[in-house]
Design an enzyme around this catalytic site. Structure first.
Site, PDB file in Angstrom:
ATOM      1  N   CYS A  20      -0.858   0.756   7.131  1.00 48.69           N
ATOM      2  CA  CYS A  20      -0.736  -0.269   8.169  1.00 48.69           C
ATOM      3  C   CYS A  20       0.742  -0.519   8.428  1.00 48.69           C
ATOM      4  O   CYS A  20       1.561  -0.389   7.528  1.00 48.69           O
ATOM      5  CB  CYS A  20      -1.405  -1.559   7.681  1.00 48.69           C
ATOM      6  SG  CYS A  20      -1.405  -2.904   8.884  1.00 48.69           S
ATOM      7  N   CYS A  73     -17.431  -3.008   4.821  1.00 49.42           N
ATOM      8  CA  CYS A  73     -16.082  -3.294   5.313  1.00 49.42           C
ATOM      9  C   CYS A  73     -15.394  -1.942   5.483  1.00 49.42           C
ATOM     10  O   CYS A  73     -15.264  -1.183   4.528  1.00 49.42           O
ATOM     11  CB  CYS A  73     -15.355  -4.150   4.278  1.00 49.42           C
ATOM     12  SG  CYS A  73     -13.615  -4.378   4.634  1.00 49.42           S
ATOM     13  N   CYS A  83      -7.602  -5.802  -1.022  1.00 40.98           N
ATOM     14  CA  CYS A  83      -7.393  -4.850   0.065  1.00 40.98           C
ATOM     15  C   CYS A  83      -6.372  -3.791  -0.309  1.00 40.98           C
ATOM     16  O   CYS A  83      -5.273  -4.106  -0.725  1.00 40.98           O
ATOM     17  CB  CYS A  83      -6.914  -5.589   1.306  1.00 40.98           C
ATOM     18  SG  CYS A  83      -7.877  -7.042   1.614  1.00 40.98           S
ATOM     19  N   CYS A 116      -0.042  -8.127   1.262  1.00 42.31           N
ATOM     20  CA  CYS A 116      -1.105  -7.133   1.424  1.00 42.31           C
ATOM     21  C   CYS A 116      -0.692  -5.770   0.874  1.00 42.31           C
ATOM     22  O   CYS A 116       0.435  -5.326   1.086  1.00 42.31           O
ATOM     23  CB  CYS A 116      -1.474  -7.019   2.904  1.00 42.31           C
ATOM     24  SG  CYS A 116      -2.759  -5.790   3.222  1.00 42.31           S
ATOM     25  N   CYS A 137       2.449  -7.426   6.422  1.00 39.69           N
ATOM     26  CA  CYS A 137       2.165  -8.702   5.742  1.00 39.69           C
ATOM     27  C   CYS A 137       2.601  -8.573   4.275  1.00 39.69           C
ATOM     28  O   CYS A 137       2.250  -7.599   3.603  1.00 39.69           O
ATOM     29  CB  CYS A 137       0.677  -9.048   5.814  1.00 39.69           C
ATOM     30  SG  CYS A 137       0.092  -9.237   7.496  1.00 39.69           S
ATOM     31  N   GLU A 194     -10.255   3.349   2.265  1.00 41.97           N
ATOM     32  CA  GLU A 194     -11.331   2.790   1.454  1.00 41.97           C
ATOM     33  C   GLU A 194     -12.304   1.998   2.304  1.00 41.97           C
ATOM     34  O   GLU A 194     -11.952   1.465   3.357  1.00 41.97           O
ATOM     35  CB  GLU A 194     -10.776   1.930   0.340  1.00 41.97           C
ATOM     36  CG  GLU A 194      -9.932   0.788   0.813  1.00 41.97           C
ATOM     37  CD  GLU A 194      -9.353   0.032  -0.372  1.00 41.97           C
ATOM     38  OE1 GLU A 194      -9.879  -1.030  -0.676  1.00 41.97           O
ATOM     39  OE2 GLU A 194      -8.399   0.530  -0.980  1.00 41.97           O
TER      40      GLU A 194
HETATM   41  N1  SAH Z   1      -5.225  -6.162   9.809  1.00 43.95           N
HETATM   42  C1  SAH Z   1      -6.367  -6.998   9.905  1.00 43.95           C
HETATM   43  C2  SAH Z   1      -7.537  -6.608   9.028  1.00 43.95           C
HETATM   44  C3  SAH Z   1      -7.283  -6.083   7.647  1.00 43.95           C
HETATM   45  S1  SAH Z   1      -7.037  -7.145   6.287  1.00 43.95           S
HETATM   46  C4  SAH Z   1      -5.982  -8.430   9.659  1.00 43.95           C
HETATM   47  O1  SAH Z   1      -4.826  -8.700   9.367  1.00 43.95           O
HETATM   48  O2  SAH Z   1      -6.822  -9.303   9.839  1.00 43.95           O
HETATM   49  C5  SAH Z   1      -8.434  -8.189   6.109  1.00 43.95           C
HETATM   50  C6  SAH Z   1      -8.049  -9.574   5.594  1.00 43.95           C
HETATM   51  O3  SAH Z   1      -7.599  -9.537   4.231  1.00 43.95           O
HETATM   52  C7  SAH Z   1      -6.915 -10.201   6.385  1.00 43.95           C
HETATM   53  O4  SAH Z   1      -7.168 -11.554   6.594  1.00 43.95           O
HETATM   54  C8  SAH Z   1      -5.756 -10.022   5.449  1.00 43.95           C
HETATM   55  O5  SAH Z   1      -4.702 -10.884   5.737  1.00 43.95           O
HETATM   56  C9  SAH Z   1      -6.418 -10.282   4.124  1.00 43.95           C
HETATM   57  N2  SAH Z   1      -5.647  -9.828   2.958  1.00 43.95           N
HETATM   58  C10 SAH Z   1      -4.759  -8.813   2.856  1.00 43.95           C
HETATM   59  N3  SAH Z   1      -4.262  -8.740   1.625  1.00 43.95           N
HETATM   60  C11 SAH Z   1      -4.855  -9.718   0.918  1.00 43.95           C
HETATM   61  C12 SAH Z   1      -4.759 -10.149  -0.422  1.00 43.95           C
HETATM   62  N4  SAH Z   1      -3.937  -9.557  -1.278  1.00 43.95           N
HETATM   63  N5  SAH Z   1      -5.515 -11.192  -0.797  1.00 43.95           N
HETATM   64  C13 SAH Z   1      -6.360 -11.808   0.056  1.00 43.95           C
HETATM   65  N6  SAH Z   1      -6.500 -11.445   1.334  1.00 43.95           N
HETATM   66  C14 SAH Z   1      -5.742 -10.423   1.764  1.00 43.95           C
END
Ligand code: SAH
Length: 346
Positions: free
Chosen positions: A115, A108, A336, A122, A119, A95
Site C-alpha cells: 500500500c 476480508c 493487517c 499499519c 498510515c 492475505e
Molecule cells: N486502506 C483501507 C483498507 C485497508 S485497512 C483503509 O484504510 O480503510 C482496514 C482497516 O484496518 C483500516 O481501518 C485500517 O486503518 C485498519 N488498520 C490498519 N492497521 C491496523 C492495526 N495495526 N490495528 C488496527 N487497525 C488497523
C-alpha cells in the site's frame, strides 16, 4: 506459471466481455454464460467445464488462464477464522481472512499488494506498494477461500492489504463480477469497502455503488491528530472529508461506518472521544472501535480495555452508534499485513 504471464486471467472478464471472447473464437454466445458459471464455481482447470466442448476448452487454455491464487500458507484459529497467504502467477502475495459470524461467513480480501498510503500504525504499508490487483484477482481470493474452506461465503469486506480507492477501476470491476447474477450473485449490500479517505472516490462511489457499504478509516477526531498517523490527511483534510461523508449519506441514504483504531496515548483520551462525538452527533453513522493490533517495528501500543470502554461510553452517551470490533483470529496474527511480513521474516 511463467507461461501464464503471457496469458490473460479469464476471471477478469464480465459475461458480456466473455461473449466477445467466445464469438471471436467462432462459438455461440451461450457458451460464455456456461463459462462464466463454471468460473464462479471456482474451477481451476478449463477441462473441469464438462458441458463446454473439448475443442473450445483447448482454445481457451491457449490464451487464458484461471487466476485462482495458490495457497502459500494457511492458519486456522480456534474460533474458525482462517487466514491465508495467497500467491498470484507473478509471485505477488496477499492475505485474505475468512471469518464466521452469527449472520454468516465473511471474507476480508486485499485490493493491492502492499500500500502507498503510509498510515504509520499499519503493517501493509511498510514496504510501499508492489502492485495493484485486478478485479479478477480480488474475485480469485473469494473463490480460492471457498474452495479451501468448503464453506459458502456470503459477505465480502475489502479491508485487507491496500487502498481500494487507489485502485478504483479494478475495485468496481470486482464488484460487478461478484454481483453478477450468472456468476457468484452476491448482493451489493453484502459488500463493504473501506477507504482511508480519498475524497474524489468517495463521491464517485456514492454514485456508482450506492448500495455497497462504505467504511472510512478516521482514527482521529481532528485534522491535527489525523495528520500524525495518516499522511493522506495532508492531501484530503479532515473537514473536507467529513463534508464528503455527509454528502455520501445524503446521496445514498446509507449509514457510513467510521473505523477508529484506538492507540494508547495517541487518540484514546476522553477529550478525543468528546471531540469525535460532537463531530458525529446527529448524523447517520456508526463508529467501529478497533483496539490497535500491535505491529512489529511500529512503536504504537494498543489502548487498554478501560480506555476503550470509556471512549465507547462517551460516544454512546452522545447518541453515536458504536461497537468495539470483536477480535477474531487473535491467536493467528490477525493484524493487517502481518502474515505476509511474518513469512518474510522467517
Ligand atoms: N486502506 C483501507 C483498507 C485497508 S485497512 C483503509 O484504510 O480503510 C482496514 C482497516 O484496518 C483500516 O481501518 C485500517 O486503518 C485498519 N488498520 C490498519 N492497521 C491496523 C492495526 N495495526 N490495528 C488496527 N487497525 C488497523
Amino acid at each position: 506459471m511463467e507461461t501464464e504471464a503471457r496469458k490473460e486471467n479469464i476471471l477478469n472478464y464480465l459475461p458480456e466481455e466473455l461473449e466477445t471472447v467466445i464469438t471471436e473464437l467462432g462459438e455461440k454466445k451461450f457458451r460464455a454464460t456456461q463459462l462464466f458459471g463454471w468460473l464462479a464455481k471456482g474451477v481451476s482447470d478449463f477441462d473441469d467445464m464438462k458441458n463446454v466442448p473439448a475443442a473450445l476448452r483447448t482454445r481457451l487454455a491457449e490464451s487464458y488462464y484461471i487466476g485462482l491464487p495458490e495457497v502459500v500458507r494457511k492458519q486456522q484459529s480456534k474460533d474458525g477464522t482462517v487466514k491465508c497467504l495467497f500467491r498470484f502467477y507473478d509471485g505477488a502475495e496477499v492475505e485474505s481472512v475468512f471469518m464466521k459470524y452469527e449472520y454468516g461467513n465473511s471474507i476480508c480480501i486485499s485490493s493491492q499488494v502492499g500500500c502507498r498510503m503510509g498510515c504509520t500504525f499499519c503493517a501493509s504499508t511498510m514496504d510501499g506498494l508492489e502492485r495493484s490487483l485486478t478485479g479478477g484477482e480480488m474475485l480469485g481470493q473469494v473463490l480460492a477461500m471457498r474452495n479451501l474452506t468448503g464453506e459458502e461465503i456470503g459477505h465480502v469486506v475489502v479491508m485487507g492489504m491496500g487502498e481500494p480507492f487507489d485502485n478504483y477501476e479494478a475495485l468496481s470491476g470486482f464488484i460487478r463480477l461478484i454481483h453478477e447474477k450468472k456468476g457468484y450473485d452476491l448482493g451489493l449490500r453484502n459488500i463493504t469497502v473501506s477507504t482511508c479517505g480519498l475524497i474524489p472516490m468517495i463521491r464517485r462511489f456514492a454514485i456508482d455503488f450506492p448500495q455497497v457499504n462504505l467504511a472510512v478509516s478516521l482514527h482521529a477526531p481532528n485534522q491535527e491528530l489525523r495528520e500524525r498517523t495518516m499522511p493522506v490527511a495532508r492531501k484530503y483534510n479532515y473537514d473536507d472529508l467529513m463534508k464528503a461523508c455527509r454528502e455520501y449519506t445524503e446521496l445514498t441514504g446509507r449509514r457510513i461506518t467510521f473505523e477508529y483504531a484506538v492507540i494508547d496515548g495517541v487518540n484514546d483520551s476522553a477529550a478525543c472521544a468528546r471531540e469525535l462525538a460532537s463531530g458525529l452527533k446527529g448524523w447517520l453513522t456508526h463508529v467501529n472501535l478497533i483496539p490497535l493490533n500491535e505491529v512489529k517495528g511500529r512503536e504504537y501500543k494498543t489502548a487498554n480495555g478501560r480506555s476503550v470502554a470509556a471512549f465507547k461510553q462517551i460516544l454512546e452517551s452522545s447518541g453515536v452508534a458504536v461497537t468495539v470490533r470483536r477480535t477474531l483470529g487473535s491467536d493467528i496474527d490477525a493484524a493487517c499485513g502481518q502474515l505476509r511480513r511474518k513469512k518474510q521474516c522467517d
